[in-house]
Design an enzyme around this catalytic site. Structure first.
Site, mmCIF file in Angstrom:
data_model
loop_
_atom_site.group_PDB
_atom_site.id
_atom_site.type_symbol
_atom_site.label_atom_id
_atom_site.label_comp_id
_atom_site.label_asym_id
_atom_site.label_seq_id
_atom_site.Cartn_x
_atom_site.Cartn_y
_atom_site.Cartn_z
ATOM 1 N N GLY A 1 0.783 -5.006 -5.841
ATOM 2 C CA GLY A 1 2.183 -4.558 -5.614
ATOM 3 C C GLY A 1 2.303 -4.089 -4.516
ATOM 4 O O GLY A 1 1.466 -2.896 -4.158
ATOM 5 N N HIS A 2 2.999 -4.439 -3.676
ATOM 6 C CA HIS A 2 3.048 -3.979 -2.058
ATOM 7 C C HIS A 2 4.501 -3.365 -1.858
ATOM 8 O O HIS A 2 5.519 -4.116 -2.033
ATOM 9 C CB HIS A 2 2.568 -5.077 -1.271
ATOM 10 C CG HIS A 2 1.395 -5.634 -1.365
ATOM 11 N ND1 HIS A 2 1.030 -6.906 -0.822
ATOM 12 C CD2 HIS A 2 0.182 -5.221 -2.026
ATOM 13 C CE1 HIS A 2 -0.350 -7.225 -1.431
ATOM 14 N NE2 HIS A 2 -0.855 -6.088 -2.072
ATOM 15 N N ASP B 1 -4.102 -0.652 -3.072
ATOM 16 C CA ASP B 1 -2.765 0.457 -2.834
ATOM 17 C C ASP B 1 -3.308 1.324 -1.317
ATOM 18 O O ASP B 1 -2.599 2.237 -1.267
ATOM 19 C CB ASP B 1 -2.826 1.319 -3.866
ATOM 20 C CG ASP B 1 -2.343 0.336 -5.084
ATOM 21 O OD1 ASP B 1 -1.704 -0.680 -5.166
ATOM 22 O OD2 ASP B 1 -2.901 1.036 -6.176
ATOM 23 N N LYS C 1 -1.438 -1.828 2.499
ATOM 24 C CA LYS C 1 -1.459 -3.030 3.052
ATOM 25 C C LYS C 1 0.141 -3.601 3.429
ATOM 26 O O LYS C 1 0.243 -4.194 4.521
ATOM 27 C CB LYS C 1 -2.227 -4.233 2.480
ATOM 28 C CG LYS C 1 -3.750 -3.508 1.839
ATOM 29 C CD LYS C 1 -4.408 -4.450 0.984
ATOM 30 C CE LYS C 1 -3.707 -4.435 -0.270
ATOM 31 N NZ LYS C 1 -4.018 -3.302 -1.158
ATOM 32 N N GLN D 1 -5.371 -6.075 -3.283
ATOM 33 C CA GLN D 1 -6.443 -5.301 -3.877
ATOM 34 C C GLN D 1 -7.290 -4.660 -2.848
ATOM 35 O O GLN D 1 -6.708 -4.456 -1.719
ATOM 36 C CB GLN D 1 -7.376 -6.150 -4.821
ATOM 37 C CG GLN D 1 -6.638 -6.388 -6.216
ATOM 38 C CD GLN D 1 -5.944 -7.588 -6.159
ATOM 39 O OE1 GLN D 1 -6.150 -8.753 -5.772
ATOM 40 N NE2 GLN D 1 -4.644 -7.599 -6.772
HETATM 41 P P1 GDP Z 1 -0.677 -1.854 -0.898
HETATM 42 O O1 GDP Z 1 -0.999 -2.402 -2.215
HETATM 43 O O2 GDP Z 1 -1.827 -1.776 -0.367
HETATM 44 O O3 GDP Z 1 0.433 -2.774 -0.203
HETATM 45 O O4 GDP Z 1 0.072 -0.262 -1.249
HETATM 46 P P2 GDP Z 1 1.139 0.128 -2.144
HETATM 47 O O5 GDP Z 1 2.570 -0.399 -1.612
HETATM 48 O O6 GDP Z 1 0.945 -0.197 -3.497
HETATM 49 O O7 GDP Z 1 1.079 1.584 -2.062
HETATM 50 C C1 GDP Z 1 1.321 2.337 -0.879
HETATM 51 C C2 GDP Z 1 2.354 3.143 -1.230
HETATM 52 O O8 GDP Z 1 2.339 4.253 -0.074
HETATM 53 C C3 GDP Z 1 3.810 2.605 -1.103
HETATM 54 O O9 GDP Z 1 4.684 3.237 -1.981
HETATM 55 C C4 GDP Z 1 4.044 2.758 0.284
HETATM 56 O O10 GDP Z 1 5.577 2.831 0.395
HETATM 57 C C5 GDP Z 1 3.386 4.056 0.678
HETATM 58 N N1 GDP Z 1 3.073 4.626 2.113
HETATM 59 C C6 GDP Z 1 2.465 3.668 2.694
HETATM 60 N N2 GDP Z 1 2.084 3.986 3.925
HETATM 61 C C7 GDP Z 1 2.304 5.463 3.742
HETATM 62 C C8 GDP Z 1 2.392 6.647 4.666
HETATM 63 O O11 GDP Z 1 1.631 6.513 5.847
HETATM 64 N N3 GDP Z 1 2.812 7.797 4.045
HETATM 65 C C9 GDP Z 1 3.452 7.834 3.038
HETATM 66 N N4 GDP Z 1 3.696 9.127 2.548
HETATM 67 N N5 GDP Z 1 3.399 6.656 2.165
HETATM 68 C C10 GDP Z 1 3.072 5.512 2.555
HETATM 69 P P1 IMO Z 2 -2.699 -3.988 -4.449
HETATM 70 O O1 IMO Z 2 -2.685 -5.323 -3.985
HETATM 71 C C1 IMO Z 2 -5.001 -1.229 -7.144
HETATM 72 C C2 IMO Z 2 -7.297 -3.192 -10.355
HETATM 73 C C3 IMO Z 2 -6.661 -2.612 -11.840
HETATM 74 C C4 IMO Z 2 -7.975 -2.780 -12.622
HETATM 75 C C5 IMO Z 2 -8.653 -3.856 -12.031
HETATM 76 C C6 IMO Z 2 -8.726 -5.011 -12.394
HETATM 77 O O2 IMO Z 2 -1.456 -3.493 -4.817
HETATM 78 O O3 IMO Z 2 -3.519 -3.298 -3.771
HETATM 79 P P2 IMO Z 2 -6.681 -6.909 -12.629
HETATM 80 O O4 IMO Z 2 -5.262 -6.984 -13.317
HETATM 81 O O5 IMO Z 2 -6.708 -7.462 -11.274
HETATM 82 O O6 IMO Z 2 -7.846 -7.896 -13.509
HETATM 83 O O7 IMO Z 2 -7.321 -5.705 -13.005
HETATM 84 O O8 IMO Z 2 -8.256 -3.949 -10.458
HETATM 85 N N1 IMO Z 2 -6.237 -3.675 -9.701
HETATM 86 C C7 IMO Z 2 -5.369 -3.032 -8.461
HETATM 87 N N2 IMO Z 2 -5.760 -1.532 -8.016
HETATM 88 N N3 IMO Z 2 -4.006 -2.152 -6.310
HETATM 89 C C8 IMO Z 2 -4.103 -3.365 -6.674
HETATM 90 O O9 IMO Z 2 -3.476 -4.150 -5.946
HETATM 91 C C9 IMO Z 2 -4.718 -3.805 -7.870
HETATM 92 N N4 IMO Z 2 -5.045 -4.985 -8.388
HETATM 93 C C10 IMO Z 2 -5.936 -4.817 -9.340
HETATM 94 O O10 IMO Z 2 -5.998 -1.568 -11.853
HETATM 95 O O11 IMO Z 2 -8.753 -1.475 -12.489
HETATM 96 MG MG MG Z 3 -0.424 -1.923 -4.350
#
Ligand code: GDP
Ligand code: IMO
Ligand code: MG
Length: 436
Positions: free
Chosen positions: A40-41, A13, A16, A226
């Site tokens: 989840g992106h 999270d 990416k 991840q």
């Molecule tokens: P990922 O799994 O690495 O793609 O990240 P996620 O999408 O799960 O979580 C990142 C969250 O932060 C998302 O809700 C993005 O919209 C938000 N986000 C990304 N970059 C920024 C930033 O620079 N500032 C803020 N406030 N939110 C951001």
């Molecule tokens: P993105 O791509 C954050 C974590 C879960 C748990 C561990 C194992 O959005 O960054 P799993 O279901 O993979 O067997 O769970 O890994 N986890 C993540 N945490 N971002 C993710 O993906 C994750 N995918 C798995 O919360 O701790």
């Molecule tokens: Mg994510």
């Protein structure tokens, strides 16, 4: 041979999806190489939000083709649900725009059931998985019991595989996990046959496509899911995911040689978060951590769970930079730190009075670490409209400089908000590569 690999260097999270989206305007291919719909992106373009799970973030770029490589695990129902959700926001996932390797392991309903039952049994020691069946699916891949995408097109073979697997899983669920849940082989076979037709046009030879694109000197981007500290070998085991999340796995999964990679970009937040259980040395359980969660909207995209929040962990990111061979870091969510009187950086670890050079191997030891913090002055300005390093308040510039120095890795960009436009890339290598 312009190949860029983008990976998260914390616990996932990191943002990416947002950065991959920003850097792929001119990409020919965007390839996911591990994980499944545990990812989840969230990508926001001109205020419009798209949540991606299995489909690479390049799907928002009309001229880019997206691929899932052999090392990804695919829940076909989740994939089609994602097709439908994207269709509703006007993104049509056609076979021209999306392909899937025949080698991918399928995540099936019994994997989800086993994931859930195991977590329930582990109770207080649970891993806190996303419940998507990811671990049990990877187990089948390694034990050579997997049903792979290509198997869907050979009905007699598929029937035999499903019948053997359902029998084994039913026994395991009942006798070992003490579960009432049981599956019907015929029902699952029929379900998969019904899905096969929809999947067929998407089958692709990912290794061939990637290598041919490289030979034509086209821009190929690998999107990690991840984060490095969730890697099955190098993460905070057993509180990890079941795939290799580090950059090297892109080569293994997509079938290309390591010499083709030109640039490895690490994404990390200006602070740290983790979802699920497991050690988190710089976790902040005070109101400062709660404030990061609130301002940064730190709630999981997949499960909606609140993310645990804490301070930037230099030692952990330095480890990740080494594991991946990071050329340059992009720091996200710098805007979330506006208004903190001080910004803390966890700079070193001690275990039982001894300074450490790296994270210990065992989770129990990581739990017992003592972290030494450096405190840097904060800033109050809203930085969400900043579009260059020079426009940042001096204190924010100093935080980035100090991170760069402490991690010993160049910072090539930063992000000040969730929207595509709120991204600043300084590193010339990324800029010329992605033409941003
Ligand atoms: P990922 O799994 O690495 O793609 O990240 P996620 O999408 O799960 O979580 C990142 C969250 O932060 C998302 O809700 C993005 O919209 C938000 N986000 C990304 N970059 C920024 C930033 O620079 N500032 C803020 N406030 N939110 C951001
Ligand atoms: P993105 O791509 C954050 C974590 C879960 C748990 C561990 C194992 O959005 O960054 P799993 O279901 O993979 O067997 O769970 O890994 N986890 C993540 N945490 N971002 C993710 O993906 C994750 N995918 C798995 O919360 O701790
Ligand atoms: Mg994510």
């Amino acid at each position: 041979m312009p190949v860029m690999i983008v990976v998260g260097v914390q616990w996932g999270d990191e943002g990416k999806g947002k950065i991959v989206d920003f850097l792929t305007e001119r990409a020919k291919l965007v390839v996911r190489f591990q994980g499944g719909n545990n990812a989840g992106h969230t990508v926001i373009v001109e205020g419009r939000k798209t949540a991606l799970k299995l489909i690479p973030s390049g799907i928002l770029r009309p001229a880019t083709r997206c691929l899932l490589a052999a090392g990804v695990v695919v829940d076909p129902q989740a994939l089609f649900a994602e097709f439908d959700a994207l269709g509703e926001v006007g993104i049509e996932v056609t076979p021209q725009r999306f392909g899937i390797a025949g080698e991918v392991t399928l995540v099936l309903p019994y994997h989800r059931a086993i994931d859930a039952e195991r977590e329930a049994q582990l109770a207080a020691k649970k891993i806190g998985t996303t419940g998507k069946g990811i671990g049990p699916a990877y187990e089948d891949s390694v034990s050579r019991y997997a049903v792979r995408a290509a198997d869907l097109f050979n009905p007699s073979h598929l029937e035999a595989l499903i019948s053997r697997n359902v029998e084994l899983k039913n026994k395991y669920l009942k006798a070992v996990l003490n579960s009432e849940t049981q599956f019907d082989a015929k029902e699952l076979f029929d379900e998969l046959c019904a899905l096969a037709g929809r999947l067929k046009p998407y089958l692709a030879n990912v290794s061939l496509e990637v290598n041919e694109a490289c030979a034509r000197n086209e821009y190929v981007m690998f999107e990690g899911a991840q984060g490095s500290l969730l890697d099955i070998n190098h993460g905070t085991y057993p509180y990890v995911t079941s795939s290799h999340t580090v950059a090297g796995f892109a080569c293994v999964s997509a079938g290309f040689g390591p010499r083709l990679t030109n640039l490895v970009v690490g994404i990390c937040k200006a602070y740290a978060t983790r979802v699920g259980s497991g050690p988190f040395p710089t976790e902040d359980l005070t109101e400062e951590g709660a404030r990061m969660r609130e301002v940064g909207r730190e709630f999981g995209t997949v499960t909606g769970r609140p993310r645990r929040c804490g301070w930037f962990d230099v030692m952990a990111v330095r480890r990740a930079a080494r594991l991946n061979g990071i050329d340059t870091l992009v720091i996200t969510k710098l805007d979330v730190l506006s208004g903190f009187s001080q910004v803390k950086l966890g700079v070193s670890y001690e275990l039982d009075g001894t300074p450490l050079q790296d994270l210990p191997v065992c989770a129990d030891d990581i739990e017992r670490l003592k972290v030494k913090y450096e405190e840097l002055p904060g800033w109050n300005e809203d930085i969400t409209a900043v579009r260059s390093f020079g426009e940042l308040p001096k204190a924010a510039q100093e935080v980035l400089r100090r991170i760069e120095d402490a991690v010993q890795c160049r910072i090539g960009g930063f992000s000040v908000g969730p929207d595509r436009e709120q991204t600043i890339i300084m590193d010339e290598r990324i800029r010329s590569f992605a033409k941003v």
